[in-house]
Design a protein around this motif. Sequence first.
Motif, PDB file in Angstrom:
ATOM      1  N   ARG A  50     -11.370   7.333   6.946  1.00  0.00           N
ATOM      2  CA  ARG A  50     -11.643   5.927   6.621  1.00  0.00           C
ATOM      3  C   ARG A  50     -10.775   5.444   5.462  1.00  0.00           C
ATOM      4  NH1 ARG A  50     -16.995   7.632   6.698  1.00  0.00           N
ATOM      5  NH2 ARG A  50     -17.783   7.488   8.801  1.00  0.00           N
ATOM      6  N   GLU A  51     -10.621   6.292   4.435  1.00  0.00           N
ATOM      7  CA  GLU A  51      -9.791   5.898   3.297  1.00  0.00           C
ATOM      8  C   GLU A  51      -8.341   5.697   3.709  1.00  0.00           C
ATOM      9  OE1 GLU A  51     -10.201   8.331  -0.155  1.00  0.00           O
ATOM     10  OE2 GLU A  51     -12.376   8.417   0.061  1.00  0.00           O
TER      11      GLU A  51
ATOM     12  N   ARG B 288      -7.275   4.893   6.731  1.00  0.00           N
ATOM     13  CA  ARG B 288      -7.237   3.673   7.545  1.00  0.00           C
ATOM     14  C   ARG B 288      -7.248   2.429   6.665  1.00  0.00           C
ATOM     15  NH1 ARG B 288     -12.551   2.573  10.228  1.00  0.00           N
ATOM     16  NH2 ARG B 288     -12.879   1.859   8.114  1.00  0.00           N
ATOM     17  N   ASP B 289      -8.140   2.401   5.668  1.00  0.00           N
ATOM     18  CA  ASP B 289      -8.218   1.242   4.786  1.00  0.00           C
ATOM     19  C   ASP B 289      -6.932   1.067   3.990  1.00  0.00           C
ATOM     20  OD1 ASP B 289     -10.752   0.877   5.740  1.00  0.00           O
ATOM     21  OD2 ASP B 289     -11.750   1.719   3.961  1.00  0.00           O
ATOM     22  N   HIS B 290      -6.351   2.168   3.553  1.00  0.00           N
ATOM     23  CA  HIS B 290      -5.100   2.093   2.796  1.00  0.00           C
ATOM     24  C   HIS B 290      -3.982   1.537   3.675  1.00  0.00           C
ATOM     25  CE1 HIS B 290      -1.920   3.099   0.018  1.00  0.00           C
ATOM     26  NE2 HIS B 290      -1.310   3.738   0.995  1.00  0.00           N
TER      27      HIS B 290
ATOM     28  N   ARG C 198      -4.272  -0.377   6.311  1.00  0.00           N
ATOM     29  CA  ARG C 198      -4.533  -1.793   6.574  1.00  0.00           C
ATOM     30  C   ARG C 198      -4.126  -2.652   5.383  1.00  0.00           C
ATOM     31  NH1 ARG C 198     -10.534  -1.833   9.379  1.00  0.00           N
ATOM     32  NH2 ARG C 198      -9.850  -1.074  11.409  1.00  0.00           N
ATOM     33  N   ALA C 199      -4.433  -2.183   4.196  1.00  0.00           N
ATOM     34  CA  ALA C 199      -4.108  -2.950   2.994  1.00  0.00           C
ATOM     35  C   ALA C 199      -2.594  -3.054   2.809  1.00  0.00           C
ATOM     36  CB  ALA C 199      -4.747  -2.319   1.770  1.00  0.00           C
TER      37      ALA C 199
ATOM     38  N   GLY D  62      -3.183  -1.428  -2.460  1.00  0.00           N
ATOM     39  CA  GLY D  62      -4.411  -0.681  -2.253  1.00  0.00           C
ATOM     40  C   GLY D  62      -5.150  -0.465  -3.561  1.00  0.00           C
TER      41      GLY D  62
END
Length: 73
Positions: free
Chosen positions: A34-35, A37-39, A41-42, A49
């Motif tokens: 998840r981390e 993926r979020d990174h 996306r950002a 990030g």
Amino acid sequence: MTANQQHMIDVYRSAQRGEIAPPMPGLHDWDAVREIRDHRRATRQGRPGPLRRAAARILAAARGGGSAARPCA
């Protein structure tokens, strides 16, 4: 040696030393995914990030200023 075998050795070693046992292998894998993926996306959206935002805050504090612009000399 597999990850499970290494984990059993680490648990035994921590029990002998009276320390807290390490987490089981794979316990935090989805958190890491998840981390990442979020990174991604950002960074795709052009936003920094959380790590870069924290670094920018620390650097700004070390320079003695916030987000105020400095005059050119």
